[in-house]
Design an enzyme around this catalytic site. Structure first.
Site, PDB file in Angstrom:
ATOM      1  N   ARG A   1      -9.826 -10.608 -27.124  1.00 28.28           N
ATOM      2  CA  ARG A   1     -10.256  -9.387 -27.810  1.00 28.28           C
ATOM      3  C   ARG A   1     -10.634  -9.696 -29.268  1.00 28.28           C
ATOM      4  O   ARG A   1     -11.611  -9.164 -29.785  1.00 28.28           O
ATOM      5  CB  ARG A   1      -9.144  -8.333 -27.760  1.00 28.28           C
ATOM      6  CG  ARG A   1      -8.967  -7.786 -26.353  1.00 28.28           C
ATOM      7  CD  ARG A   1      -7.739  -6.931 -26.212  1.00 28.28           C
ATOM      8  NE  ARG A   1      -7.819  -5.685 -26.946  1.00 28.28           N
ATOM      9  CZ  ARG A   1      -6.765  -4.920 -27.236  1.00 28.28           C
ATOM     10  NH1 ARG A   1      -5.555  -5.299 -26.859  1.00 28.28           N
ATOM     11  NH2 ARG A   1      -6.930  -3.795 -27.872  1.00 28.28           N
TER      12      ARG A   1
ATOM     13  N   ARG B   1     -19.415  -1.096 -31.188  1.00 30.50           N
ATOM     14  CA  ARG B   1     -18.760  -2.397 -31.214  1.00 30.50           C
ATOM     15  C   ARG B   1     -19.766  -3.539 -31.131  1.00 30.50           C
ATOM     16  O   ARG B   1     -19.365  -4.699 -31.128  1.00 30.50           O
ATOM     17  CB  ARG B   1     -17.799  -2.505 -30.032  1.00 30.50           C
ATOM     18  CG  ARG B   1     -16.336  -2.226 -30.386  1.00 30.50           C
ATOM     19  CD  ARG B   1     -15.579  -2.380 -29.100  1.00 30.50           C
ATOM     20  NE  ARG B   1     -14.197  -2.641 -29.189  1.00 30.50           N
ATOM     21  CZ  ARG B   1     -13.256  -1.723 -28.972  1.00 30.50           C
ATOM     22  NH1 ARG B   1     -13.561  -0.477 -28.790  1.00 30.50           N
ATOM     23  NH2 ARG B   1     -11.994  -2.086 -28.945  1.00 30.50           N
TER      24      ARG B   1
ATOM     25  N   ARG C   1      -0.275  -1.023 -23.076  1.00 31.87           N
ATOM     26  CA  ARG C   1      -1.598  -1.157 -22.469  1.00 31.87           C
ATOM     27  C   ARG C   1      -1.721  -2.503 -21.776  1.00 31.87           C
ATOM     28  O   ARG C   1      -1.208  -3.504 -22.260  1.00 31.87           O
ATOM     29  CB  ARG C   1      -2.671  -1.046 -23.564  1.00 31.87           C
ATOM     30  CG  ARG C   1      -3.012   0.375 -23.904  1.00 31.87           C
ATOM     31  CD  ARG C   1      -3.928   0.463 -25.095  1.00 31.87           C
ATOM     32  NE  ARG C   1      -5.021  -0.487 -25.094  1.00 31.87           N
ATOM     33  CZ  ARG C   1      -6.011  -0.453 -25.981  1.00 31.87           C
ATOM     34  NH1 ARG C   1      -6.038   0.486 -26.903  1.00 31.87           N
ATOM     35  NH2 ARG C   1      -6.970  -1.347 -25.944  1.00 31.87           N
TER      36      ARG C   1
ATOM     37  N   LYS D   1      -6.795   1.678 -36.088  1.00 31.48           N
ATOM     38  CA  LYS D   1      -7.861   2.689 -35.952  1.00 31.48           C
ATOM     39  C   LYS D   1      -7.354   3.965 -35.272  1.00 31.48           C
ATOM     40  O   LYS D   1      -7.670   5.057 -35.714  1.00 31.48           O
ATOM     41  CB  LYS D   1      -9.037   2.135 -35.126  1.00 31.48           C
ATOM     42  CG  LYS D   1      -9.812   1.031 -35.813  1.00 31.48           C
ATOM     43  CD  LYS D   1     -11.111   0.728 -35.082  1.00 31.48           C
ATOM     44  CE  LYS D   1     -10.932   0.201 -33.680  1.00 31.48           C
ATOM     45  NZ  LYS D   1     -10.247  -1.087 -33.563  1.00 31.48           N
TER      46      LYS D   1
ATOM     47  N   ARG E   1       2.925  -3.218 -29.528  1.00 30.40           N
ATOM     48  CA  ARG E   1       2.426  -1.840 -29.541  1.00 30.40           C
ATOM     49  C   ARG E   1       2.803  -1.107 -28.248  1.00 30.40           C
ATOM     50  O   ARG E   1       2.714  -1.652 -27.163  1.00 30.40           O
ATOM     51  CB  ARG E   1       0.896  -1.894 -29.685  1.00 30.40           C
ATOM     52  CG  ARG E   1       0.232  -0.566 -29.752  1.00 30.40           C
ATOM     53  CD  ARG E   1      -1.087  -0.675 -30.461  1.00 30.40           C
ATOM     54  NE  ARG E   1      -2.140  -1.234 -29.619  1.00 30.40           N
ATOM     55  CZ  ARG E   1      -3.421  -1.230 -29.960  1.00 30.40           C
ATOM     56  NH1 ARG E   1      -3.792  -0.735 -31.119  1.00 30.40           N
ATOM     57  NH2 ARG E   1      -4.321  -1.756 -29.162  1.00 30.40           N
TER      58      ARG E   1
HETATM   59  P1  AMP Z   1      -9.894   0.179 -27.328  1.00 28.28           P
HETATM   60  O1  AMP Z   1      -8.951   1.206 -26.804  1.00 28.28           O
HETATM   61  O2  AMP Z   1     -10.859   0.740 -28.337  1.00 28.28           O
HETATM   62  O3  AMP Z   1      -9.197  -1.059 -27.829  1.00 28.28           O
HETATM   63  O4  AMP Z   1     -10.805  -0.277 -26.086  1.00 28.28           O
HETATM   64  C1  AMP Z   1     -10.235  -0.873 -24.948  1.00 28.28           C
HETATM   65  C2  AMP Z   1     -11.284  -1.661 -24.189  1.00 28.28           C
HETATM   66  O5  AMP Z   1     -12.327  -0.773 -23.764  1.00 28.28           O
HETATM   67  C3  AMP Z   1     -12.003  -2.739 -24.999  1.00 28.28           C
HETATM   68  O6  AMP Z   1     -11.285  -3.956 -25.061  1.00 28.28           O
HETATM   69  C4  AMP Z   1     -13.306  -2.867 -24.196  1.00 28.28           C
HETATM   70  O7  AMP Z   1     -13.112  -3.599 -22.985  1.00 28.28           O
HETATM   71  C5  AMP Z   1     -13.587  -1.423 -23.813  1.00 28.28           C
HETATM   72  N1  AMP Z   1     -14.391  -0.753 -24.872  1.00 28.28           N
HETATM   73  C6  AMP Z   1     -14.022   0.310 -25.631  1.00 28.28           C
HETATM   74  N2  AMP Z   1     -14.991   0.656 -26.472  1.00 28.28           N
HETATM   75  C7  AMP Z   1     -16.032  -0.201 -26.252  1.00 28.28           C
HETATM   76  C8  AMP Z   1     -17.316  -0.371 -26.803  1.00 28.28           C
HETATM   77  N3  AMP Z   1     -17.754   0.420 -27.804  1.00 28.28           N
HETATM   78  N4  AMP Z   1     -18.097  -1.369 -26.328  1.00 28.28           N
HETATM   79  C9  AMP Z   1     -17.683  -2.164 -25.327  1.00 28.28           C
HETATM   80  N5  AMP Z   1     -16.462  -2.070 -24.765  1.00 28.28           N
HETATM   81  C10 AMP Z   1     -15.632  -1.100 -25.211  1.00 28.28           C
END
Ligand code: AMP
Length: 218
Positions: A172, A91, A161, A16, A128
């Site tokens: 996840r 999400r 990360r 993404k 990654r």
């Molecule tokens: P990402 O960088 O999109 O993988 O997001 C990293 C982490 O941020 C996720 O594993 C969640 O803990 C939190 N997070 C990001 N976006 C959301 C969302 N829309 N709803 C809930 N948690 C989120």
């Protein structure tokens, strides 16, 4: 004025961020990533960052109310008045419903679901590396930087990360299947989702995403 709201769905590691970056640039839309917004809050030591940290470190979703408030605050800023691209939001179905309620009818909503089989996700995530400065993404095997550990674009040292580990990836993925996969179904019932095969070269994924955008505008 019609505002394009492009929503990118997909499991963690589906690509993404890579596609969002390219699409945002080509469509001239601000790239709004809830994960990045949380990480910025974390690095700035805000109260929101502190609240989100436990969930993020464990690979769990942050509560809807926190995410929705943060997202609405961001997309309410002037640069999003002409549309925006969402990466990592919604999400949950509750988040999708809240976003829908915020729309005033002037939106041209495009939903793209980047699909990658689970068995490829783990390998993609644990190799990654990302740039803390410009957010570029690399992979130790599939897309290595020219100099190991250094960002090709801004020469910053790459980092992994905290949640891109074998231990956290399972949680996840489970969160994705339980809470986020139903979001694609929600949009399917609402008029359409453009499915893209994420298991191909990023250039091909990008082309397929562009076709989704063109078809939605037709
Ligand atoms: P990402 O960088 O999109 O993988 O997001 C990293 C982490 O941020 C996720 O594993 C969640 O803990 C939190 N997070 C990001 N976006 C959301 C969302 N829309 N709803 C809930 N948690 C989120």
């Amino acid at each position: 004025m019609v505002r394009t709201v492009l929503i990118l769905l997909g499991a963690p590691g589906a690509g993404k961020v890579t596609q969002a970056t390219r699409l945002a640039e080509s469509l001239r839309l601000p790239h709004v990533s809830t994960g990045d917004l949380f990480r910025t809050n974390l690095s700035q030591g805000t109260e929101l960052g502190q609240k989100a940290r436990t969930f993020m470190d464990a690979g769990k979703l942050v509560s809807d109310s926190l995410v929705i408030d943060m997202l609405f605050d961001r997309v309410g800023q002037p640069d999003c008045a002409g549309g925006y691209l969402l990466d990592g939001f919604p999400r949950t179905v509750a988040q999708a419903e809240a976003l829908q309620q915020r729309f005033d009818g002037g939106e041209d909503r495009v939903v793209i679901d980047i699909q990658v089989p689970d068995e490829l996700i783990v390998e993609r995530i644990i190799g990654r590396q990302s740039c803390p400065k410009c957010s570029a993404i690399f992979h130790t095997s599939f897309n290595p930087p020219t100099s190991a550990g250094i960002c090709n674009h801004c020469q910053t040292a790459l980092t992994q990360r905290a949640d891109d580990t074998a231990e956290v990836v399972g949680t996840r993925l489970a969160a994705y299947h339980e809470q986020t996969a139903p979001v694609a179904e929600y949009y399917r019932q609402q008029g359409g989702v453009c499915a893209v095969n994420g298991n191909q070269h990023p250039d091909k994924v990008f082309e397929a995403c562009q076709v989704c955008v063109t078809e939605a505008a037709a």
